[in-house]
Write a protein that holds these residues in place. Structure first.
Motif, PDB file in Angstrom:
ATOM      1  N   PHE A   1       0.831  -1.205   0.000  1.00 41.97           N
ATOM      2  CA  PHE A   1       0.000   0.000   0.000  1.00 41.97           C
ATOM      3  C   PHE A   1       0.865   1.255   0.000  1.00 41.97           C
ATOM      4  N   ARG A   2       1.905   1.282   0.821  1.00 36.78           N
ATOM      5  CA  ARG A   2       2.745   2.487   0.907  1.00 36.78           C
ATOM      6  C   ARG A   2       3.612   2.657  -0.337  1.00 36.78           C
ATOM      7  N   LEU A   3       3.963   1.561  -0.987  1.00 40.41           N
ATOM      8  CA  LEU A   3       4.750   1.676  -2.224  1.00 40.41           C
ATOM      9  C   LEU A   3       3.959   2.369  -3.318  1.00 40.41           C
ATOM     10  N   ASP A   4       2.637   2.180  -3.318  1.00 39.71           N
ATOM     11  CA  ASP A   4       1.811   2.851  -4.323  1.00 39.71           C
ATOM     12  C   ASP A   4       1.784   4.356  -4.116  1.00 39.71           C
ATOM     13  N   GLN A   5       2.042   4.803  -2.858  1.00 40.80           N
ATOM     14  CA  GLN A   5       2.027   6.229  -2.552  1.00 40.80           C
ATOM     15  C   GLN A   5       3.335   6.588  -1.855  1.00 40.80           C
ATOM     16  N   LEU A   6       4.441   6.287  -2.543  1.00 35.82           N
ATOM     17  CA  LEU A   6       5.769   6.452  -1.950  1.00 35.82           C
ATOM     18  C   LEU A   6       6.058   7.925  -1.674  1.00 35.82           C
ATOM     19  N   THR A   7       6.461   8.225  -0.449  1.00 37.42           N
ATOM     20  CA  THR A   7       6.795   9.599  -0.081  1.00 37.42           C
ATOM     21  C   THR A   7       8.251   9.901  -0.420  1.00 37.42           C
ATOM     22  N   GLY A   8       8.581  11.184  -0.435  1.00 42.98           N
ATOM     23  CA  GLY A   8       9.946  11.597  -0.771  1.00 42.98           C
ATOM     24  C   GLY A   8      10.620  12.317   0.377  1.00 42.98           C
ATOM     25  N   GLU A   9      10.560  11.776   1.562  1.00 42.38           N
ATOM     26  CA  GLU A   9      11.135  12.398   2.766  1.00 42.38           C
ATOM     27  C   GLU A   9      12.630  12.093   2.855  1.00 42.38           C
ATOM     28  N   GLU A  10      13.405  13.063   3.354  1.00 43.80           N
ATOM     29  CA  GLU A  10      14.836  12.817   3.539  1.00 43.80           C
ATOM     30  C   GLU A  10      15.050  11.970   4.797  1.00 43.80           C
ATOM     31  N   ILE A  11      15.846  10.926   4.639  1.00 44.56           N
ATOM     32  CA  ILE A  11      16.055   9.964   5.735  1.00 44.56           C
ATOM     33  C   ILE A  11      17.523   9.986   6.143  1.00 44.56           C
ATOM     34  N   ASN A  12      17.772  10.160   7.443  1.00 53.65           N
ATOM     35  CA  ASN A  12      19.118  10.002   7.988  1.00 53.65           C
ATOM     36  C   ASN A  12      19.324   8.508   8.227  1.00 53.65           C
ATOM     37  N   LEU A  13      20.038   7.867   7.312  1.00 54.35           N
ATOM     38  CA  LEU A  13      20.152   6.420   7.348  1.00 54.35           C
ATOM     39  C   LEU A  13      20.917   5.938   8.575  1.00 54.35           C
ATOM     40  N   HIS A  14      21.892   6.734   9.048  1.00 59.92           N
ATOM     41  CA  HIS A  14      22.622   6.339  10.264  1.00 59.92           C
ATOM     42  C   HIS A  14      21.670   6.225  11.448  1.00 59.92           C
ATOM     43  N   ARG A  15      20.823   7.236  11.625  1.00 60.53           N
ATOM     44  CA  ARG A  15      19.890   7.224  12.749  1.00 60.53           C
ATOM     45  C   ARG A  15      18.860   6.101  12.600  1.00 60.53           C
TER      46      ARG A  15
END
Length: 468
Positions: free
Chosen positions: A290-304
């Protein structure tokens, strides 16, 4: 192909129409000149002393050969009595019953094809009213040469018309197909789960097609949503009673003294765990889809994000006496995790664009698999580093363990739905963990890598393109 055939047919029609019109015009022109010549001779006729005298005008015949080297013949008759000219020259019979009206005839004469005009007029003689008849003929060689030139011109016109029609047809066809190409490109650029309505502008003729396509995609999307809702609801409703049944089964196992009963209950508990885990994974997969159909474009701090996910797995690893490490250092607590991942410098920081819930779910599935399949006392190591790949910068999150590893024959099949390795059949699992991880990382423009570690065990990596 049909446009080319139509253009060729029209070119042939144009050729024959031009040729027919040219032949008719040439013949009408010659007939008019022949008629004028015959009338000129008739106008020169005089009645003197009861006899008819004709002073043949020079212009009467010279007008016929002024433009070409045609041969000219004439014959003058009073009724059926030959007076002058070529006695064997025939007359147009139609003119006999229509005085003052020219009649025409195409006939061979002296070995050549000639065109002949005959004109009759009443004259008064001492014997009463009689008909004076004048026939003038001209050969057709010049006319045939002119028609041959016109025929070549008509052929050139037809060929030019065909070429122009082909060019115009190509332009029109291209113009008509361009909106369809744009529509095709708009649909083909979409992902396999993008079922948004088509909003690309199209000509009015294609509106019914686009409306039907949008209607079909709406129905398909509703069907998929209903299926996902059903799976999520079923998984949720199944897990709760399974937990109750498992609790009661554990009570029976602890209180029973019969070995066979205890073994049967343990088998039942294992089956319950298997069903419960499968239901949970189905629920996770439905959420991910479901979320893949409405993928958001938020910046993610991958370390955290990696640090938080590893911390959440700690109670489970401690229960199985599994050592969880981060970037090669033992992560015994939150502070250690912050040192390993959370307090990275700007140079080492890894930021990606995407959905943090999905990325965390994918990493959690990898850690869960590692902990589940690794034996007690094993090590699970999580590493995060930047790397260059295919002329791009990527963040690589790797989860490796010292468990049994993957079967070499299974590596290509493991990311498929419900696929499990041949050496994991004795362990409870659903075969959806790697499927979820693969779908998430590919939706973010990355890739999933699966391999066996050199020292034994499995290693699974998520590669995400860096945003900065």
């Amino acid at each position: 192909m049909s446009l080319l055939a139509s253009a060729a047919l029209l070119a042939v029609v144009v050729y024959f129409v031009v040729q027919s019109v040219a032949r008719q015009v040439a013949q009408d022109s010659q007939d008019n000149v022949l008629t004028a010549s015959a009338l000129s001779i008739l106008d020169s006729a005089r009645l003197s002393n009861g006899e008819i005298s004709i002073d043949l005008p020079y212009s009467a015949l010279s007008m016929l050969d002024s433009l070409s080297d045609e041969r000219v013949f004439y014959a003058i008759r009073l009724e059926r009595v030959f007076l002058s000219g070529y006695a064997d020259l025939p007359s147009a019979a139609a003119g006999r019953d229509a005085p003052n009206t020219p009649a025409y005839l195409s006939t061979p004469f002296l070995g050549e094809e000639v065109r002949l005009a005959t004109v009759r007029r009443r004259v008064s003689t001492d014997q009463g009213q009689r008909f004076l008849e004048v026939s003038v003929a001209q050969t057709l060689s010049g006319q045939k040469q002119a028609l041959a030139r016109i025929s070549r011109s008509a052929m050139a016109i037809g060929a030019g018309f065909f070429l122009l029609s082909v060019i115009l047809a190509g332009i029109i066809a291209r113009s008509a197909i361009r909106p369809l190409d744009r529509l095709t490109a708009s649909v083909s650029r979409r992902g396999p789960k993008d079922l948004r309505p088509v909003a690309a502008p199209v000509p009015s003729e294609m509106v019914p097609l686009v409306s039907s396509l949008n209607s079909f995609m709406r129905r398909l999307k509703q069907s998929l949503l209903r299926s996902e809702d059903f799976i999520a609801e079923a998984a949720h409703r199944v897990r709760t009673p399974l937990a109750v049944v498992r609790t009661k089964a554990e009570v029976v196992e602890r209180t029973s003294t019969d070995p066979e009963t205890r073994k049967a209950v343990r088998d039942m508990i294992r089956a319950i765990d298997d069903s419960s885990r499968t239901a949970g994974q189905l629920l996770d997969h439905a959420m991910v889809t479901f979320r893949l159909d409405q993928l958001t474009g938020e910046e993610i701090n991958l370390h955290r994000l990696v640090a938080d996910t590893v911390e959440r797995m700690r109670p489970t690893t401690e229960l199985k006496d599994i050592t969880l490490t981060a970037t090669g250092k033992t992560a015994l607590g939150k502070a250690a995790l912050d040192t390993a991942f959370g307090n990275a410098t700007d140079t080492d920081a890894a930021f990606i664009m995407g959905d943090p819930i999905l990325v965390q779910n994918a990493l959690h599935n990898l850690l869960d698999n590692a902990v589940k399949y690794a034996p007690a006392g094993a090590d699970v190591d999580v590493t995060l580093k930047r790397m260059s790949l295919d002329n791009g910068q990527y963040a690589r999150v790797s989860v490796s363990d010292t468990g049994p590893g993957f079967g070499d024959a299974d590596l290509g099949l493991l990311p498929k739905r419900f696929a499990r390795g041949a050496n994991t059949q004795a362990i409870v699992g659903s075969g959806l963990g790697l499927t979820i991880a693969k779908e998430v990382v590919e939706a973010h423009g990355g890739r999933l890598q699966i391999a066996n570690s050199q020292g034994g065990g499995a290693c699974v990596s998520l590669l995400f393109p860096l945003s900065c």
